[in-house]
Design a protein around this motif. Structure first.
Motif, PDB file in Angstrom:
ATOM      1  N   UNK A 175      -2.343   6.635  -6.127  1.00  0.00           N
ATOM      2  CA  UNK A 175      -0.973   6.853  -6.580  1.00  0.00           C
ATOM      3  C   UNK A 175      -0.615   5.751  -7.577  1.00  0.00           C
ATOM      4  N   UNK A 176       0.245   6.089  -8.553  1.00  0.00           N
ATOM      5  CA  UNK A 176       0.684   5.081  -9.521  1.00  0.00           C
ATOM      6  C   UNK A 176       1.940   4.406  -8.996  1.00  0.00           C
ATOM      7  N   UNK A 177       1.978   3.096  -9.121  1.00  0.00           N
ATOM      8  CA  UNK A 177       3.125   2.332  -8.643  1.00  0.00           C
ATOM      9  C   UNK A 177       3.412   1.198  -9.609  1.00  0.00           C
ATOM     10  N   UNK A 178       4.680   0.833  -9.689  1.00  0.00           N
ATOM     11  CA  UNK A 178       5.072  -0.275 -10.571  1.00  0.00           C
ATOM     12  C   UNK A 178       4.672  -1.624  -9.989  1.00  0.00           C
ATOM     13  N   UNK A 179       4.434  -1.681  -8.699  1.00  0.00           N
ATOM     14  CA  UNK A 179       4.065  -2.927  -8.029  1.00  0.00           C
ATOM     15  C   UNK A 179       2.982  -2.627  -7.000  1.00  0.00           C
ATOM     16  N   UNK A 180       2.113  -3.583  -6.700  1.00  0.00           N
ATOM     17  CA  UNK A 180       1.076  -3.354  -5.690  1.00  0.00           C
ATOM     18  C   UNK A 180       1.691  -3.122  -4.317  1.00  0.00           C
ATOM     19  N   UNK A 218      -3.193  -0.709   0.379  1.00  0.00           N
ATOM     20  CA  UNK A 218      -4.298  -1.520   0.888  1.00  0.00           C
ATOM     21  C   UNK A 218      -5.296  -1.834  -0.228  1.00  0.00           C
ATOM     22  N   UNK A 219      -5.295  -1.006  -1.282  1.00  0.00           N
ATOM     23  CA  UNK A 219      -6.153  -1.224  -2.445  1.00  0.00           C
ATOM     24  C   UNK A 219      -5.294  -1.059  -3.682  1.00  0.00           C
ATOM     25  N   UNK A 220      -5.318  -2.045  -4.570  1.00  0.00           N
ATOM     26  CA  UNK A 220      -4.461  -2.040  -5.760  1.00  0.00           C
ATOM     27  C   UNK A 220      -5.286  -2.386  -6.989  1.00  0.00           C
ATOM     28  N   UNK A 221      -5.199  -1.526  -8.014  1.00  0.00           N
ATOM     29  CA  UNK A 221      -5.928  -1.735  -9.257  1.00  0.00           C
ATOM     30  C   UNK A 221      -4.942  -1.687 -10.427  1.00  0.00           C
ATOM     31  N   UNK A 222      -5.039  -2.641 -11.335  1.00  0.00           N
ATOM     32  CA  UNK A 222      -4.162  -2.644 -12.497  1.00  0.00           C
ATOM     33  C   UNK A 222      -4.474  -1.446 -13.395  1.00  0.00           C
ATOM     34  N   UNK A 223      -3.399  -0.812 -13.909  1.00  0.00           N
ATOM     35  CA  UNK A 223      -3.596   0.381 -14.732  1.00  0.00           C
ATOM     36  C   UNK A 223      -2.417   0.544 -15.681  1.00  0.00           C
ATOM     37  N   UNK A 224      -2.608   0.225 -16.972  1.00  0.00           N
ATOM     38  CA  UNK A 224      -1.621   0.440 -18.029  1.00  0.00           C
ATOM     39  C   UNK A 224      -0.235  -0.089 -17.642  1.00  0.00           C
ATOM     40  N   UNK A 225      -0.173  -1.343 -17.326  1.00  0.00           N
ATOM     41  CA  UNK A 225       1.109  -1.959 -17.024  1.00  0.00           C
ATOM     42  C   UNK A 225       1.626  -1.686 -15.627  1.00  0.00           C
ATOM     43  N   UNK A 226       0.906  -0.912 -14.849  1.00  0.00           N
ATOM     44  CA  UNK A 226       1.294  -0.630 -13.471  1.00  0.00           C
ATOM     45  C   UNK A 226       0.116  -0.831 -12.538  1.00  0.00           C
ATOM     46  N   UNK A 227       0.164  -0.141 -11.418  1.00  0.00           N
ATOM     47  CA  UNK A 227      -0.891  -0.284 -10.419  1.00  0.00           C
ATOM     48  C   UNK A 227      -1.293   1.081  -9.884  1.00  0.00           C
ATOM     49  N   UNK A 228      -2.596   1.265  -9.752  1.00  0.00           N
ATOM     50  CA  UNK A 228      -3.119   2.395  -8.994  1.00  0.00           C
ATOM     51  C   UNK A 228      -3.337   1.907  -7.571  1.00  0.00           C
ATOM     52  N   UNK A 229      -2.631   2.513  -6.627  1.00  0.00           N
ATOM     53  CA  UNK A 229      -2.672   2.034  -5.247  1.00  0.00           C
ATOM     54  C   UNK A 229      -3.237   3.104  -4.320  1.00  0.00           C
ATOM     55  N   UNK A 230      -3.862   2.640  -3.265  1.00  0.00           N
ATOM     56  CA  UNK A 230      -4.334   3.500  -2.179  1.00  0.00           C
ATOM     57  C   UNK A 230      -3.629   3.036  -0.911  1.00  0.00           C
ATOM     58  N   UNK A 231      -2.779   3.890  -0.362  1.00  0.00           N
ATOM     59  CA  UNK A 231      -2.038   3.537   0.846  1.00  0.00           C
ATOM     60  C   UNK A 231      -2.743   4.100   2.074  1.00  0.00           C
ATOM     61  N   UNK A 232      -2.343   3.608   3.234  1.00  0.00           N
ATOM     62  CA  UNK A 232      -2.918   4.096   4.491  1.00  0.00           C
ATOM     63  C   UNK A 232      -2.594   5.569   4.699  1.00  0.00           C
ATOM     64  N   UNK A 233      -1.373   5.989   4.305  1.00  0.00           N
ATOM     65  CA  UNK A 233      -0.998   7.396   4.445  1.00  0.00           C
ATOM     66  C   UNK A 233      -1.852   8.279   3.541  1.00  0.00           C
ATOM     67  N   UNK A 234      -2.129   7.794   2.323  1.00  0.00           N
ATOM     68  CA  UNK A 234      -2.972   8.571   1.405  1.00  0.00           C
ATOM     69  C   UNK A 234      -4.400   8.672   1.935  1.00  0.00           C
TER      70      UNK A 234
END
Length: 304
Positions: free
Chosen positions: A129-134, A137-153
């Motif tokens: 998922x794209x997020x403005x902030x980390x 559980x897993x966060x990767x920088x992506x074009x000024x934001x963050x690609x995150x992987x949450x426990x629910x996902x």
């Protein structure tokens, strides 16, 4: 198979990141990718059709209706599960049954690689998922934001992938142990509309005709060094598919003329040997259904 192995390792890493220690997770992903690559490395020189495998299956003597509607019932049952237990058990059991029917593991994995690749790509889309902030559980920088992987996902992707793989394994068991004529007969007995059955037969038949023509044309192009360079490969591929498009219409007209010359009246009939349901077959099917039902109930059932 290499692409499937890499995708499998990537999805497993994202699914279990934060739940397993990184060294153990890395070793698991590497081992899984290597095993899949080694098991699926073998390829046949010719086309290994589904019907060829089904006719040689040890489960070919089992009633086609029992296998067809049993697989449908198992798919529907596993789709109601709230946990990954039932579809995972279904995938494991149906894969073992398919192998027990006479399908070699490298053949099974090679055939499974295409739908598995599609499902794994879908799993990656569900995980990130794209997020403005980390915030995961897993966060990767992506074009000024963050690609995150949450426990629910992670939980959602695991459930969707398990259900999809369970359904695919059921369909593979059915298609690799039952000739098309048996499935058609079972559908006719279930009063499926005749036009649906006829379209299914014709589409299934023409898929293999196209595959046969494509193989012959590709062999001819290779014998003329049509793939000796990248630019020549692109040109050859374009010409091949253009010719295949034209040849497919010609072959379809020739096949329809042949069918009409044999008094085709809008319905295709197959000569099928009667295979009644035996007591051991019925008990085995009931035991499998009850096992998956118990796995579903242990994890909860989705509301219908």
């Amino acid at each position: 198979m290499i692409v499937t192995s890499l995708l499998t390792a990537s999805v497993v890493w994202c699914l279990f990141y934060g739940r397993l220690p990184s060294p153990a997770l890395g070793a698991l992903c590497a081992a899984l990718g290597i095993v899949l690559a080694l098991l699926g490395r073998h390829a046949h020189g010719g086309v290994l059709t589904v019907d060829q495998i089904a006719l040689k299956s040890r489960f070919g003597a089992v009633n086609a209706g029992l296998k067809t509607f049993g697989c449908v019932a198992l798919i529907l049952l596993a789709s109601l599960s709230r946990s990954v237990l039932a579809p995972s058990v279904l995938f494991l059991l149906m894969s073992l049954l398919t192998a027990a029917g006479g399908v070699r593991w490298h053949d099974y994995l090679r055939m499974l690689s295409l739908p598995a690749s599609f499902l794994l790509l879908s799993g990656l889309a569900l995980l990130f998922e794209w997020s403005a902030a980390p915030s995961g559980v897993l966060n990767l920088r992506f074009f000024g934001g963050w690609l995150t992987v949450t426990a629910a996902a992670q939980a959602k992707a695991a459930l969707v992938l398990a259900k999809a793989l369970g359904a695919v394994s059921c369909l593979y068991f059915l298609s690799l142990s039952t000739p098309m004529s048996g499935i058609i007969r079972a559908l006719r007995r279930a009063h499926v509309p005749a036009v649906v059955v006829e379209l299914m037969v014709l589409i299934y038949r023409y898929l293999f005709l196209l595959l046969e023509m494509h193989g012959a044309m590709r062999d001819a192009a290779e014998s003329r060094l049509g793939y000796s360079s990248f630019s020549l490969s692109v040109r050859t591929t374009g010409n091949l598919y253009a010719n295949l498009f034209v040849r497919s219409f010609q072959r379809a007209n020739a096949c329809f003329d042949a069918m009409e010359s044999r008094c085709y009246s809008g319905e295709i009939r197959f000569l099928e040997t009667e295979k009644p349901v035996t007591l051991p077959q019925g008990l085995a099917a009931a035991a499998l259904f009850l096992l998956i039902l118990a796995a579903v109930l242990s994890g909860g059932v989705l509301p219908v």
